[in-house]
Design a protein around this motif. Structure first.
Motif, mmCIF file in Angstrom:
data_model
loop_
_atom_site.group_PDB
_atom_site.id
_atom_site.type_symbol
_atom_site.label_atom_id
_atom_site.label_comp_id
_atom_site.label_asym_id
_atom_site.label_seq_id
_atom_site.Cartn_x
_atom_site.Cartn_y
_atom_site.Cartn_z
ATOM 1 N N UNK A 5 0.821 -1.192 0.000
ATOM 2 C CA UNK A 5 0.000 0.000 0.000
ATOM 3 C C UNK A 5 0.854 1.239 0.000
ATOM 4 N N UNK A 6 0.232 2.349 -0.355
ATOM 5 C CA UNK A 6 0.929 3.625 -0.247
ATOM 6 C C UNK A 6 0.710 4.164 1.149
ATOM 7 N N UNK A 7 1.777 4.705 1.752
ATOM 8 C CA UNK A 7 1.645 5.236 3.106
ATOM 9 C C UNK A 7 0.796 6.498 3.095
ATOM 10 N N UNK A 8 -0.184 6.593 3.981
ATOM 11 C CA UNK A 8 -0.968 7.822 4.061
ATOM 12 C C UNK A 8 -0.071 9.010 4.400
ATOM 13 N N UNK A 9 -0.356 10.116 3.802
ATOM 14 C CA UNK A 9 0.480 11.295 3.986
ATOM 15 C C UNK A 9 0.556 11.721 5.444
ATOM 16 N N UNK A 10 -0.513 11.537 6.197
ATOM 17 C CA UNK A 10 -0.555 12.024 7.565
ATOM 18 C C UNK A 10 -0.166 10.957 8.580
ATOM 19 N N UNK A 11 0.535 9.942 8.159
ATOM 20 C CA UNK A 11 0.940 8.890 9.093
ATOM 21 C C UNK A 11 1.761 9.489 10.237
ATOM 22 N N UNK A 12 1.615 8.899 11.412
ATOM 23 C CA UNK A 12 2.344 9.385 12.593
ATOM 24 C C UNK A 12 3.844 9.219 12.380
ATOM 25 N N UNK A 13 4.604 10.237 12.767
ATOM 26 C CA UNK A 13 6.043 10.207 12.591
ATOM 27 C C UNK A 13 6.732 10.245 13.943
ATOM 28 N N UNK A 14 7.767 9.490 14.104
ATOM 29 C CA UNK A 14 8.537 9.511 15.338
ATOM 30 C C UNK A 14 9.926 8.974 15.059
ATOM 31 N N UNK A 15 10.856 9.246 15.958
ATOM 32 C CA UNK A 15 12.201 8.722 15.824
ATOM 33 C C UNK A 15 12.878 9.151 14.544
ATOM 34 N N UNK A 16 13.491 8.169 13.859
ATOM 35 C CA UNK A 16 14.237 8.466 12.645
ATOM 36 C C UNK A 16 13.333 9.050 11.563
ATOM 37 N N UNK A 17 12.091 8.611 11.498
ATOM 38 C CA UNK A 17 11.181 9.139 10.478
ATOM 39 C C UNK A 17 10.939 10.626 10.705
ATOM 40 N N UNK A 18 10.757 11.000 11.965
ATOM 41 C CA UNK A 18 10.584 12.411 12.282
ATOM 42 C C UNK A 18 11.822 13.202 11.872
ATOM 43 N N UNK A 19 13.006 12.644 12.117
ATOM 44 C CA UNK A 19 14.250 13.321 11.746
ATOM 45 C C UNK A 19 14.342 13.553 10.248
ATOM 46 N N UNK A 20 14.119 12.495 9.466
ATOM 47 C CA UNK A 20 14.286 12.628 8.019
ATOM 48 C C UNK A 20 13.244 13.574 7.430
ATOM 49 N N UNK A 21 12.022 13.576 7.987
ATOM 50 C CA UNK A 21 11.000 14.485 7.479
ATOM 51 C C UNK A 21 11.352 15.937 7.810
ATOM 52 N N UNK A 22 11.903 16.173 8.983
ATOM 53 C CA UNK A 22 12.289 17.536 9.340
ATOM 54 C C UNK A 22 13.473 18.002 8.498
ATOM 55 N N UNK A 23 14.393 17.091 8.212
ATOM 56 C CA UNK A 23 15.516 17.432 7.337
ATOM 57 C C UNK A 23 15.020 17.754 5.932
ATOM 58 N N UNK A 24 14.093 16.938 5.442
ATOM 59 C CA UNK A 24 13.531 17.154 4.107
ATOM 60 C C UNK A 24 12.780 18.482 4.041
ATOM 61 N N UNK A 25 11.916 18.739 5.034
ATOM 62 C CA UNK A 25 11.123 19.970 5.024
ATOM 63 C C UNK A 25 12.021 21.199 5.020
ATOM 64 N N UNK A 26 13.096 21.158 5.808
ATOM 65 C CA UNK A 26 14.013 22.305 5.877
ATOM 66 C C UNK A 26 14.669 22.558 4.524
ATOM 67 N N UNK A 27 15.180 21.479 3.894
ATOM 68 C CA UNK A 27 15.850 21.640 2.596
ATOM 69 C C UNK A 27 14.858 22.023 1.508
ATOM 70 N N UNK A 28 13.656 21.452 1.554
ATOM 71 C CA UNK A 28 12.631 21.775 0.557
ATOM 72 C C UNK A 28 12.249 23.249 0.639
ATOM 73 N N UNK A 29 12.161 23.777 1.857
ATOM 74 C CA UNK A 29 11.884 25.205 2.029
ATOM 75 C C UNK A 29 13.021 26.043 1.452
ATOM 76 N N UNK A 30 14.258 25.594 1.675
ATOM 77 C CA UNK A 30 15.423 26.351 1.230
ATOM 78 C C UNK A 30 15.493 26.461 -0.298
ATOM 79 N N UNK A 31 15.094 25.396 -0.996
ATOM 80 C CA UNK A 31 15.175 25.407 -2.466
ATOM 81 C C UNK A 31 13.873 25.867 -3.106
ATOM 82 N N UNK A 32 12.840 26.109 -2.294
ATOM 83 C CA UNK A 32 11.547 26.502 -2.854
ATOM 84 C C UNK A 32 10.960 25.398 -3.718
#
Length: 430
Positions: A5-32
């Motif tokens: 299945x495809x993971x729902x976009x709003x799936x709960x995040x914690x631990x390493x998943x929370x880290x990688x999503x925060x890293x992604x969001x920061x870089x995505x904001x930086x590059x627009x």
């Protein structure tokens, strides 16, 4: 039972998943990043969960749970390791799969990202049991892996033998005429089973190379510099091996069994020899004294190489770190809060998707050799690996300076922009 299945976009995040999503969001904001492409990249494409029975040596049947998460394949087939560890779960697989997507994109490889494994402690099982578990897992994955679809590789607690079992099981499910064309369904295989020279040391050598390249950029000599290593497995050992050859001194090591230190230096080869004779443990090594695990990251050193599991450097221990360089041999060893502390202290971090990418680059070389029925010599593999790693590191280092960001953000920005370009040029299927 299997689910894909495809993971729902709003799936709960914690631990390493929370880290990688925060890293992604920061870089995505930086590059627009284009918001539509952002929606695609922040979720996984497919998630496979399999529950399968295996008969143990004593005749009892045990049920295991295995995972394979395929994050993105815009640039090519999914690529990523399989680990056997009690911490393996769907969120860990999601996080590691996303990191693989950024890692392969940053390295300029024709791959996407995937990850998976089985939730177990391999020390509790015999070699024959591990073989049956691996073969049954491979059978359960079925056609969700393949040489042009999803190519597994070794990771934590898996090795060339594991890959050989996967290869043999996968090939046995194919018609005889197709078996010889499926050798590249996995990488990290033994040499005799289609593996590549140098693949065993590729990740650790890559860690060493990025430290060397960093030192060159900073005009720092590695000779006599002190380094500590967390994790003395394949990655930690080879990184230490090459650092020692460069004249650096290993002063402390931590593994799953404990931590040892000797300010005068711990000989890398002697420690390896001891650990092999001691069931993989460094404990009791006569050339060093034992310390508390909680004191490890606070030791005096110049370079720290976390090469074990994720989330090892946290806000709790980051303040104690005295090293001026952290080279991430493991995937996700530093959490977001810890990184903020380290950067404020002026400590440089060579991010995992740069630092340990030698493994996937080495896997790419093995994959190419299998596809083209070629055999490369060790010197050729190592030279190609160094060239590829140098290109990637310099790009990250220069981007960090030009855009005034840390090296992790720079690496993510480069990786994300390459993926964005692929989607912009190809379009999105309606």
């Amino acid at each position: 039972m299997t689910t894909l299945t495809q993971r729902p976009k709003k799936a709960h995040k914690q631990g390493m998943l929370d880290n990688v999503m925060r890293q992604f969001d920061h870089a995505a904001d930086m590059v627009g990043l284009n918001p539509n492409i952002r929606k695609i990249l922040e979720v996984t494409n497919n998630e496979l969960v399999v529950h399968f029975p295996v008969r143990m040596d004593n005749g009892a049947v045990e049920i295991f749970t295995g995972y394979r998460v395929q994050h993105n394949n815009a640039l090519g087939p999914y690529k990523g390791g399989l680990r056997y560890h009690p911490t393996v779960d769907i969120d860990a697989a999601r996080a590691l799969a996303m990191w693989m997507t950024w890692k392969t994109s940053l390295a300029g490889l024709p791959y996407g990202g995937a990850k998976g494994g089985i939730q177990l402690n391999p020390e509790k099982y015999s070699q024959e049991e591990l073989q049956r578990i691996t073969r049954r897992f491979t059978y359960a994955l079925g056609d969700n892996i393949g040489p042009e679809l999803d190519i597994p590789a070794p990771d934590v607690n898996t090795n060339p033998q594991t890959m050989a079992w996967i290869l043999d099981t996968y090939m046995s499910t194919k018609p005889p005429a197709e078996r010889s064309t499926n050798m590249h369904v996995v990488t990290g295989k033994p040499i005799g089973a289609g593996g590549s020279e140098g693949r065993d040391r590729a990740t650790g050598y890559g860690v060493f190379l990025t430290i060397k390249f960093w030192a060159e950029q900073k005009k720092v000599a590695l000779k006599h510099k002190k380094f500590i290593v967390q994790g003395f497995g394949n990655v930690g050992y080879w990184a230490a091996h090459f650092l020692e050859k460069e004249g650096a001194i290993m002063t402390a090591v931590q593994d799953a069994y404990g931590s040892i230190v000797n300010d005068e230096g711990i000989p890398v080869e002697k420690l390896l020899e001891y650990s092999k004779a001691n069931n993989g443990s460094i404990q009791g090594f006569s050339g060093a004294r034992t310390i508390n695990n909680s004191d490890f990251f606070g030791l005096d050193c110049d370079v720290c190489v976390p090469a074990a599991l994720g989330n090892q450097i946290t806000a709790k221990n980051a303040k104690k770190i005295k090293a001026y360089l952290i080279a991430e041999g493991a995937n996700g060893p530093t959490d977001v809060e810890a990184e903020e502390i380290l950067l404020k202290k002026g400590i440089d971090i060579i991010p995992d998707i740069t630092c340990n990418s030698g493994g996937v680059i080495g896997s790419y070389f093995e994959w190419l050799q299998n596809k083209n029925s070629e055999i490369w010599q060790l010197e050729e593999v190592m030279a190609k690996l160094e060239k590829k790693m140098h290109e990637s590191f310099v790009k990250v280092f220069r981007t960090s300076q030009e855009r005034n960001v840390d090296m992790r953000t720079a690496a993510f920005m480069i990786a994300i922009e390459r993926l964005e370009q692929a989607y912009v040029q190809r379009g999105i299927f309606p």
